[in-house]
Design a protein around this motif. Structure first.
Motif, PDB file in Angstrom:
ATOM      1  N   LYS A 167     -41.384  57.119 -21.469  1.00 42.74           N
ATOM      2  CA  LYS A 167     -42.063  58.375 -21.865  1.00 42.74           C
ATOM      3  C   LYS A 167     -41.033  59.484 -22.071  1.00 42.74           C
ATOM      4  N   ILE A 168     -40.047  59.562 -21.176  1.00 40.16           N
ATOM      5  CA  ILE A 168     -39.009  60.604 -21.317  1.00 40.16           C
ATOM      6  C   ILE A 168     -38.317  60.444 -22.674  1.00 40.16           C
ATOM      7  N   LYS A 169     -38.191  59.197 -23.128  1.00 38.86           N
ATOM      8  CA  LYS A 169     -37.517  58.939 -24.408  1.00 38.86           C
ATOM      9  C   LYS A 169     -38.488  58.988 -25.594  1.00 38.86           C
ATOM     10  N   PHE A 288     -27.933  57.398 -11.861  1.00 33.77           N
ATOM     11  CA  PHE A 288     -28.645  58.117 -10.799  1.00 33.77           C
ATOM     12  C   PHE A 288     -28.552  59.636 -11.007  1.00 33.77           C
ATOM     13  N   SER A 289     -27.425  60.125 -11.556  1.00 32.00           N
ATOM     14  CA  SER A 289     -27.343  61.587 -11.797  1.00 32.00           C
ATOM     15  C   SER A 289     -28.424  61.988 -12.784  1.00 32.00           C
ATOM     16  N   ASN A 290     -28.598  61.210 -13.860  1.00 30.09           N
ATOM     17  CA  ASN A 290     -29.664  61.526 -14.818  1.00 30.09           C
ATOM     18  C   ASN A 290     -31.032  61.424 -14.163  1.00 30.09           C
ATOM     19  N   MET A 291     -31.195  60.383 -13.343  1.00 28.05           N
ATOM     20  CA  MET A 291     -32.527  60.152 -12.768  1.00 28.05           C
ATOM     21  C   MET A 291     -32.885  61.243 -11.767  1.00 28.05           C
ATOM     22  N   ASP A 297     -36.977  67.657 -12.289  1.00 24.72           N
ATOM     23  CA  ASP A 297     -37.758  68.286 -13.369  1.00 24.72           C
ATOM     24  C   ASP A 297     -39.228  67.841 -13.372  1.00 24.72           C
ATOM     25  N   GLY A 298     -39.551  66.862 -12.546  1.00 27.88           N
ATOM     26  CA  GLY A 298     -40.938  66.368 -12.476  1.00 27.88           C
ATOM     27  C   GLY A 298     -41.278  65.324 -13.535  1.00 27.88           C
ATOM     28  N   ASP A 299     -40.268  64.851 -14.281  1.00 29.34           N
ATOM     29  CA  ASP A 299     -40.546  63.858 -15.331  1.00 29.34           C
ATOM     30  C   ASP A 299     -40.521  62.422 -14.804  1.00 29.34           C
ATOM     31  N   LEU A 300     -39.891  62.239 -13.657  1.00 27.86           N
ATOM     32  CA  LEU A 300     -39.797  60.888 -13.079  1.00 27.86           C
ATOM     33  C   LEU A 300     -40.314  60.976 -11.650  1.00 27.86           C
TER      34      LEU A 300
END
Ligand code: NDP
Length: 333
Positions: A167-169, A288-291, A297-300
């Motif tokens: 979804k993020i992508k 992990f830094s991205n995650m 941000d509440g996206d994951l």
């Protein structure tokens, strides 16, 4: 120290009597060593078929050895200047309450006051999270906005992260899971469609309904008949990540149903690739830094199903195959 030892080979579904809990005393620490006490233990599907680090072991059945696995442990004694008492570490110590480490092999420090709870190092920002990240973004590339991603075991540790990263992508994401509660959870995570594969009248019809433009990316955690059903519904030049085959791990007999898989893969020019996440281990921290950024941000989002007590290890392990977990299973001591 208490340990879960494998006494007998698993045949079909693991049974409690295949394992035994034993007590042992550990020797005093030598220079350079640290004593670890488990705080959170992980159970993962690979434990069904043996150790991952000692592939050359002749005895793949691990009889007489402790069950393998990762844990978050606290340092309770240290004769190693790099570790202080009360440091937290991620250690590949197996199903044990206490263990001795030389502080080098199979061990990583975990921040005590990190931005996320330490247990997440076993899940969303641990091995399952890395599996979702690289399995989708690397194995299934190119990832294109608007394409359709189908994921099964979608409410589990890996699957729930795969769908959300999709979804993020900007993908259209369809998930399949084994209960209505899981379906509600997937919808709350933003999946475009979600189904209970145990109650749909026809898996094929549900896929056709939810993927009117076909399936571009299939992230397969299940294998077996599920794989055979999705493959004919893939678009040309689709990508398939063979992440797991949990429907097959406990089978005593080979699959009864076959489908003309080779011909389909050829005709559709599919890119089908199996992978083992340990091959990406040097890149996990980048992922992990991205995650962590996406989580903040509440996206994951992530969930944990927590069992309490070392004696519950077997029940926690079996819930992977019974499907009673949502998100990552953690055993808290
Ligand atoms: P999950 O948290 O997804 O738990 C396992 C889930 O699998 C269960 O909750 C259940 O969900 C589903 N399941 C169990 N038995 C069956 C079955 N017979 N048919 C269909 N679904 C079943 O586990 P993980 O996220 O840890 O692992 C998911 C997959 O990823 C596994 O196949 C695992 O082996 C694989 N994996 C692969 C890695 C790699 O490097 N390639 C690394 C890590 C994991 P439901 O209710 O939906 O049926």
């Amino acid at each position: 120290c208490r340990k879960w030892i494998k006494r007998e080979k698993f045949v079909g579904f693991p049974k409690r009597e295949n394992l035994e809990i034993v007590e042992e005393s550990l020797p005093p620490l030598e220079d350079g060593e640290i004593l670890l006490e488990a705080v959170y233990l992980s159970v993962d599907p690979y434990m069904r078929y043996g150790r991952v680090y000692n592939r050359k072991d002749k005895d793949r059945d691990d009889i007489g050895l402790e069950m393998p696995g990762t844990q978050i442990a606290r340092v309770i004694q240290s004769k190693n200047p790099k570790y202080d008492v009360n440091d937290l570490v991620l250690a590949y110590s197996g199903w044990v309450t206490h263990s001795i480490s030389n502080g080098e092999k199979g061990i990583h420090k975990v921040p005590v006051n990190g931005s996320l709870p330490p247990s997440t190092r076993l899940g969303i920002i641990g091995m399952p999270g890395a599996t979702a990240y690289f399995g989708l973004l690397d194995i299934c590339k190119p990832i294109k906005e608007g394409e359709t991603l189908l994921v099964n075991a979608a409410a589990g540790a890996v699957g729930s992260a795969v769908g959300q990263i999709g979804k993020i992508k900007g993908m259209r994401v369809v998930g399949f899971a084994g209960s209505d509660e899981k379906v509600t959870y997937l919808k709350s995570l933003g999946f475009d469609a979600a189904y209970n594969y145990k109650t749909v009248p026809s898996l094929e019809a549900a896929i056709k309904e939810s993927c009117p433009n076909g399936v571009d990316v299939f992230f397969d955690n299940v294998g077996g008949d599920f794989f055979g059903t999705v493959l004919p519904l893939m678009n040309k030049k689709g990508r398939v990540a063979i992440c797991g085959a949990i429907a097959e791990y406990n089978r005593k007999e080979p699959l009864s149903q076959t489908c003309p898989i080779n011909h389909l893969i050829l005709r559709k020019q599919l890119n089908v690739r199996g992978f083992i996440i340990l091959d990406w281990v040097d890149d996990w921290d980048k992922a992990f830094s991205n995650m962590i950024f996406w989580i903040q941000d509440g996206d994951l989002k992530y969930r944990e199903t927590v069992f309490t007590g070392f004696d519950k290890m077997f029940d926690a392990f079996m819930s992977l195959f019974e499907g009673t977990n949502i998100g990552k299973i953690i055993v808290k001591i």
